[in-house]
Scaffold this active site. Sequence first.
Site, PDB file in Angstrom:
ATOM      1  N   ASN A 260      -0.958   1.453   2.368  1.00 26.75           N
ATOM      2  CA  ASN A 260      -0.466   1.554   1.001  1.00 26.75           C
ATOM      3  C   ASN A 260      -1.731   1.432   0.160  1.00 26.75           C
ATOM      4  O   ASN A 260      -2.442   0.433   0.250  1.00 26.75           O
ATOM      5  CB  ASN A 260       0.517   0.410   0.732  1.00 26.75           C
ATOM      6  CG  ASN A 260       1.072   0.410  -0.665  1.00 26.75           C
ATOM      7  OD1 ASN A 260       0.373  -0.011  -1.585  1.00 26.75           O
ATOM      8  ND2 ASN A 260       2.296   0.839  -0.830  1.00 26.75           N
ATOM      9  N   SER A 261      -2.049   2.449  -0.599  1.00 25.57           N
ATOM     10  CA  SER A 261      -3.338   2.535  -1.287  1.00 25.57           C
ATOM     11  C   SER A 261      -3.580   1.402  -2.270  1.00 25.57           C
ATOM     12  O   SER A 261      -2.644   0.804  -2.805  1.00 25.57           O
ATOM     13  CB  SER A 261      -3.466   3.870  -2.033  1.00 25.57           C
ATOM     14  OG  SER A 261      -3.485   4.932  -1.126  1.00 25.57           O
TER      15      SER A 261
END
Length: 189
Positions: free
Chosen positions: A39-40
């Site tokens: 998840n960036s």
Amino acid sequence: MDRVRDAFAAIPRDGFLPPEERTYAGFDQPLPIGRGQTNSQPRTVADMLHLLEVRPGDEVLDVGSGSGWTTALLAHLTGPEGSVVGVELEPSLVRFGRHNLAATGQPWARIEKARNGVLGWPKKAPYDRILVSAEAEAMPRELVEQLAAPGQMVIPVAGMMMLVERSATGQARLSSHGWYRFVPLRRKA
């Protein structure tokens, strides 16, 4: 008014993380979501969304939707008059992302299982905006071809964040916006 900040407030990151990672949701770093994907980092996502300039009513493609967080943020930005299709190669992440996205109550957004060997979701093209959350080695022509004229795409290419602006005549102008690290863009699961 900062529409991206409003989207972050409306769509909290913790609902898109595995339970063991949720306590780290407020950290400005990428977090693992399984299958070697992340998840960036929130600051990176915000930078990309500011560059993309999503408008209410836009038709948007989210390549590498992962946990569904970016798809949900994009759906908040388009509003119900727009639509968002996220695509993801990894089947377990497709299920995870769909579950997370459904909890946001935004039926104008969906996540599809990407087809092996195909980038994007060409059957619904063209898109006003395309967000790519995985790093390409070179600019993928097939994604540029899925971009509406006019339209904009944000994509990391060889470590550099690129903005592709396609004019009404179809001409593409590229600009670079700093160095970023992403998982590789893949065509096959």
